[in-house]
Design an enzyme around this catalytic site. Structure first.
Site, PDB file in Angstrom:
ATOM      1  N   HIS A   1       9.507  15.979  -5.664  1.00 47.64           N
ATOM      2  CA  HIS A   1      10.914  15.926  -6.065  1.00 47.64           C
ATOM      3  C   HIS A   1      11.616  14.700  -5.495  1.00 47.64           C
ATOM      4  O   HIS A   1      12.367  14.019  -6.201  1.00 47.64           O
ATOM      5  CB  HIS A   1      11.673  17.169  -5.573  1.00 47.64           C
ATOM      6  CG  HIS A   1      11.176  18.465  -6.102  1.00 47.64           C
ATOM      7  ND1 HIS A   1      10.469  18.613  -7.269  1.00 47.64           N
ATOM      8  CD2 HIS A   1      11.316  19.711  -5.617  1.00 47.64           C
ATOM      9  CE1 HIS A   1      10.191  19.881  -7.481  1.00 47.64           C
ATOM     10  NE2 HIS A   1      10.698  20.574  -6.480  1.00 47.64           N
TER      11      HIS A   1
ATOM     12  N   VAL B   1      24.024   0.836 -18.535  1.00 42.01           N
ATOM     13  CA  VAL B   1      22.728   1.256 -19.055  1.00 42.01           C
ATOM     14  C   VAL B   1      22.915   1.737 -20.494  1.00 42.01           C
ATOM     15  O   VAL B   1      23.900   2.396 -20.825  1.00 42.01           O
ATOM     16  CB  VAL B   1      22.072   2.349 -18.173  1.00 42.01           C
ATOM     17  CG1 VAL B   1      22.813   3.673 -18.236  1.00 42.01           C
ATOM     18  CG2 VAL B   1      20.611   2.546 -18.556  1.00 42.01           C
TER      19      VAL B   1
ATOM     20  N   CYS C   1       4.346  18.908 -10.818  1.00 39.61           N
ATOM     21  CA  CYS C   1       3.970  19.049  -9.404  1.00 39.61           C
ATOM     22  C   CYS C   1       2.694  18.236  -9.174  1.00 39.61           C
ATOM     23  O   CYS C   1       1.720  18.375  -9.925  1.00 39.61           O
ATOM     24  CB  CYS C   1       3.728  20.511  -9.069  1.00 39.61           C
ATOM     25  SG  CYS C   1       3.038  20.757  -7.410  1.00 39.61           S
TER      26      CYS C   1
ATOM     27  N   ASP D   1       7.911  20.984 -13.099  1.00 38.79           N
ATOM     28  CA  ASP D   1       9.060  21.135 -12.208  1.00 38.79           C
ATOM     29  C   ASP D   1      10.291  20.724 -13.005  1.00 38.79           C
ATOM     30  O   ASP D   1      10.228  19.805 -13.829  1.00 38.79           O
ATOM     31  CB  ASP D   1       8.941  20.219 -10.983  1.00 38.79           C
ATOM     32  CG  ASP D   1       7.959  20.750  -9.962  1.00 38.79           C
ATOM     33  OD1 ASP D   1       7.880  21.973  -9.788  1.00 38.79           O
ATOM     34  OD2 ASP D   1       7.286  19.927  -9.320  1.00 38.79           O
TER      35      ASP D   1
END
Length: 151
Positions: free
Chosen positions: A91, A72, A50, A57
């Site tokens: 987020h 990838v 956060c 988080d």
């Protein structure tokens, strides 16, 4: 490894990058660039910090993409995602950063990311981003993460 001499992380001990910006995302050639198919990666234990409190988080990320010329390399993706553990941001910014970095590296036909974040302050925040409409004919399964009910 002689088939992929450009890879610098696969098959070698590598430390977790200090930040997403220092992480190296590597790619390998798509074995069938003319085929339309979906690649899915899930990261059910994605962690970041956060930006206000420094508390951790957690999210369940689902990354879907339809490749063109490149795929990838999965170890580099794991290291890139792990580099967010000490990165502090909201987020939305973290979810977009992952999706946009993959697009920059891979130049896929199409990509979407779902960031299913666990509650912060009692409220889950889910973040979704995609590069546009999926290609016609692409089989696109549901991401399989239910709405928050104690995920």
């Amino acid at each position: 490894m002689s088939r992929y001499p450009h890879l610098r992380q696969l098959g070698r001990p590598v430390s977790l990058p200090a930040s997403p910006g220092k992480a190296v995302l590597e790619a390998v050639p798509n074995p069938d660039p003319g085929a339309l198919y979906l690649v899915r990666f899930t990261a059910p234990e994605f962690t970041t910090l956060c930006p206000m409190t420094g508390q951790p988080d957690f999210a369940h990320l689902v990354i879907d993409y339809a490749p063109r010329a490149k795929l990838v390399e999965s170890k580099s993706l794991k290291l890139f995602l792990g580099s967010f553990r000490n990165h502090a941001d909201f987020h939305e910014a973290c979810t977009l950063a992952v999706g946009q970095r993959l697009v920059k590296t891979l130049r896929p036909r199409w990509l979407r990311i779902g960031g299913y974040w666990y509650p912060r302050g009692g409220m889950p925040i889910d973040v979704f981003w995609q590069t546009g409409q999926p290609p016609k004919g692409l089989w696109l399964p549901d991401q399989g993460v239910p709405g928050y009910r104690g995920r």
